[in-house]
Scaffold this motif. Sequence first.
Motif, mmCIF file in Angstrom:
data_model
loop_
_atom_site.group_PDB
_atom_site.id
_atom_site.type_symbol
_atom_site.label_atom_id
_atom_site.label_comp_id
_atom_site.label_asym_id
_atom_site.label_seq_id
_atom_site.Cartn_x
_atom_site.Cartn_y
_atom_site.Cartn_z
ATOM 1 N N TRP A 297 -4.623 -61.753 21.497
ATOM 2 C CA TRP A 297 -3.371 -61.858 22.106
ATOM 3 C C TRP A 297 -3.286 -60.907 24.024
ATOM 4 O O TRP A 297 -3.176 -61.499 24.226
ATOM 5 C CB TRP A 297 -1.972 -61.548 21.294
ATOM 6 N N VAL A 298 -4.129 -60.277 23.506
ATOM 7 C CA VAL A 298 -4.379 -58.768 24.952
ATOM 8 C C VAL A 298 -4.664 -59.302 25.547
ATOM 9 O O VAL A 298 -4.197 -59.086 26.891
ATOM 10 C CB VAL A 298 -4.718 -57.992 24.540
ATOM 11 N N LEU A 299 -6.022 -60.226 25.845
ATOM 12 C CA LEU A 299 -6.991 -61.351 26.570
ATOM 13 C C LEU A 299 -6.023 -62.430 27.242
ATOM 14 O O LEU A 299 -6.268 -62.324 28.287
ATOM 15 C CB LEU A 299 -8.538 -61.448 26.087
ATOM 16 N N LEU A 300 -5.301 -63.178 26.741
ATOM 17 C CA LEU A 300 -5.057 -63.682 26.922
ATOM 18 C C LEU A 300 -3.407 -62.879 27.479
ATOM 19 O O LEU A 300 -2.691 -64.857 28.037
ATOM 20 C CB LEU A 300 -4.382 -64.854 25.756
ATOM 21 N N SER A 301 -3.449 -62.522 27.336
ATOM 22 C CA SER A 301 -1.433 -62.046 28.126
ATOM 23 C C SER A 301 -1.632 -61.273 29.732
ATOM 24 O O SER A 301 -0.316 -61.861 30.625
ATOM 25 C CB SER A 301 -1.039 -60.714 27.176
ATOM 26 N N GLY A 302 -3.211 -61.986 29.950
ATOM 27 C CA GLY A 302 -3.310 -61.882 31.669
ATOM 28 C C GLY A 302 -2.960 -63.113 32.731
ATOM 29 O O GLY A 302 -2.638 -63.829 33.101
ATOM 30 N N THR A 303 -2.885 -64.167 31.523
ATOM 31 C CA THR A 303 -2.122 -65.667 31.778
ATOM 32 C C THR A 303 -1.222 -66.166 31.741
ATOM 33 O O THR A 303 -0.745 -67.019 32.401
ATOM 34 C CB THR A 303 -3.120 -66.569 31.216
ATOM 35 N N ILE A 304 -0.237 -65.525 30.959
ATOM 36 C CA ILE A 304 1.460 -65.767 30.698
ATOM 37 C C ILE A 304 2.289 -64.980 31.489
ATOM 38 O O ILE A 304 1.618 -64.036 31.575
ATOM 39 C CB ILE A 304 1.765 -66.061 29.593
ATOM 40 N N PRO A 305 2.851 -64.948 32.226
ATOM 41 C CA PRO A 305 3.348 -64.293 33.367
ATOM 42 C C PRO A 305 4.562 -63.651 33.103
ATOM 43 O O PRO A 305 5.341 -64.610 31.934
ATOM 44 C CB PRO A 305 4.457 -65.758 34.354
#
Length: 110
Positions: free
Chosen positions: A74-82
């Motif tokens: 989740w932390v890694l993917l949060s950089g792809t969600i505005p």
Amino acid sequence: MKKSVLTRYRVMAYVTAVMLLVLCTCMVFKYGFDKGEDVTFAVSQVHGFLYIIYLVFAFDLGSKAKWSFGKLLWVLLSGTIPFAAFFVERKVTAQVEPLVNGPAPAVANA
């Protein structure tokens, strides 16, 4: 855990989140108004490079904080969600700061 590990993550979380918002704005201009194709390309390349650095720092923090795979993902993917990186960074900082500062010293009763 060293404070620098958390600081690196926080800086890259903010930088990545801001660059993602800039990229989204550029894409609106590119696809909505047919302007700024070159700028969108440049911003996307910069965001991609910075996102890779963010991944490295977030993974480093997650491994030192002993996060579960789901939390790390989740932390890694949060950089792809505005806007997500702003909220995730706050939550992660609140959870990791006690690990950085260590346990509170015991107060002797006098």
